[in-house]
Design an enzyme around this catalytic site. Structure first.
Site, PDB file in Angstrom:
ATOM      1  N   CYS A  77      34.057  43.947  51.665  1.00  0.00           N
ATOM      2  CA  CYS A  77      33.207  44.457  50.580  1.00  0.00           C
ATOM      3  C   CYS A  77      31.752  43.985  50.733  1.00  0.00           C
ATOM      4  O   CYS A  77      31.075  44.447  51.633  1.00  0.00           O
ATOM      5  CB  CYS A  77      33.835  44.086  49.236  1.00  0.00           C
ATOM      6  SG  CYS A  77      33.330  45.214  47.946  1.00  0.00           S
ATOM      7  N   HIS A 170      39.271  44.894  49.010  1.00  0.00           N
ATOM      8  CA  HIS A 170      39.605  43.461  48.986  1.00  0.00           C
ATOM      9  C   HIS A 170      41.067  43.231  49.416  1.00  0.00           C
ATOM     10  O   HIS A 170      41.954  43.232  48.560  1.00  0.00           O
ATOM     11  CB  HIS A 170      39.435  42.918  47.564  1.00  0.00           C
ATOM     12  CG  HIS A 170      38.020  42.734  47.142  1.00  0.00           C
ATOM     13  ND1 HIS A 170      37.396  41.519  47.106  1.00  0.00           N
ATOM     14  CD2 HIS A 170      37.088  43.638  46.751  1.00  0.00           C
ATOM     15  CE1 HIS A 170      36.145  41.658  46.696  1.00  0.00           C
ATOM     16  NE2 HIS A 170      35.937  42.941  46.474  1.00  0.00           N
ATOM     17  N   GLU A 172      42.463  40.550  50.223  1.00  0.00           N
ATOM     18  CA  GLU A 172      42.964  39.238  49.767  1.00  0.00           C
ATOM     19  C   GLU A 172      43.560  39.314  48.365  1.00  0.00           C
ATOM     20  O   GLU A 172      44.191  38.368  47.910  1.00  0.00           O
ATOM     21  CB  GLU A 172      41.832  38.199  49.827  1.00  0.00           C
ATOM     22  CG  GLU A 172      40.816  38.228  48.689  1.00  0.00           C
ATOM     23  CD  GLU A 172      39.805  39.385  48.785  1.00  0.00           C
ATOM     24  OE1 GLU A 172      39.938  40.246  49.680  1.00  0.00           O
ATOM     25  OE2 GLU A 172      38.893  39.427  47.930  1.00  0.00           O
TER      26      GLU A 172
HETATM   27  N1  GLN Z   1      28.782  45.930  44.813  1.00  0.00           N
HETATM   28  C1  GLN Z   1      28.720  44.687  45.493  1.00  0.00           C
HETATM   29  C2  GLN Z   1      27.464  44.593  46.348  1.00  0.00           C
HETATM   30  O1  GLN Z   1      26.729  45.510  46.513  1.00  0.00           O
HETATM   31  C3  GLN Z   1      29.946  44.446  46.362  1.00  0.00           C
HETATM   32  C4  GLN Z   1      31.158  44.298  45.502  1.00  0.00           C
HETATM   33  C5  GLN Z   1      32.243  43.457  46.084  1.00  0.00           C
HETATM   34  O2  GLN Z   1      32.033  42.687  47.020  1.00  0.00           O
HETATM   35  N2  GLN Z   1      33.400  43.560  45.492  1.00  0.00           N
HETATM   36  O3  GLN Z   1      27.204  43.577  46.870  1.00  0.00           O
END
Ligand code: GLN
Length: 193
Positions: A77, A170, A172
């Site tokens: 992410c 994610h 995890e």
């Molecule tokens: N929206 C977040 C960002 O731009 C990322 C979200 C996440 O890591 N769950 O950093």
């Protein structure tokens, strides 16, 4: 094998638990010295802008870049956002360690978080797992040397190149250890470099 978990900000605790459940030592990494002791690294989800600023402030930006050219990093992410070549409409630097163009918060406000099935093909081993997408980025374009590893409908949501592995979701936060185990194999390839 020591797989560090970058513990500057974000969801590092769950990654650590998952690695430990696989019998791995998983030290938390907050300094350059701690990074140097690792064979691989997970960059967790969180907030990519905050993460970028904190990494630069803590003097970890350049060491992280150098690490990713020799050893394996798994970014999930916000971690993926940091590692990509280009982040659309984003003013901050990225590490440019994997040839991906990404868009932050790409699923819109109303549905910025959801859980859905992700199809996997881990270099010839098919599978699937639950994907937890939390204000997730989207991969807009993949470079030639990037291999897709996971799809949500027709969109690539997990991928890798030689040293770097990423997912927009994610892993995890689910029971499935498939991606983490794939990462361990990747780390082991660079152990004696
Ligand atoms: N929206 C977040 C960002 O731009 C990322 C979200 C996440 O890591 N769950 O950093």
């Amino acid at each position: 094998m020591r797989i560090g978990v970058l513990a500057i900000q974000g969801d590092y605790g769950k990654h650590r638990q998952m690695l430990e459940s696989l019998g791995q030592e998983a030290p938390l990494v907050r300094t350059e010295r701690e990074l140097k002791e690792c064979d691989g690294l997970i960059v967790p989800g969180g907030e990519s802008t905050t993460l970028t600023i904190l990494l630069q402030k803590h003097g970890l930006w350049d060491p992280l870049h150098a690490f990713g050219r020799r050893k394996a990093i798994f970014g999930t992410c916000a971690g993926l956002i940091l590692l990509s070549r280009e982040v659309r409409d984003h003013k901050l630097a990225s590490l440019n360690l994997i040839d991906l163009e990404v868009e932050r918060n790409a699923y819109g406000r109303q549905i910025d978080s959801f859980i859905d099935r992700v199809r996997l093909d881990l270099r010839g081993t098919p599978g699937s797992m639950e994907g937890v997408f939390i204000r997730a980025p989207r991969i807009i374009a993949c470079g030639m040397e990037v291999t897709p590893l996971g799809w949500h409908h027709e969109e690539v949501v997990a991928a890798e190149n030689e040293h770097i592995m990423v997912s927009t979701f994610h892993p995890e936060l689910t029971e499935s250890t498939l991606l983490h185990r794939h990462f361990l194999t990747k780390v082991s390839r660079f152990l004696h470099d």
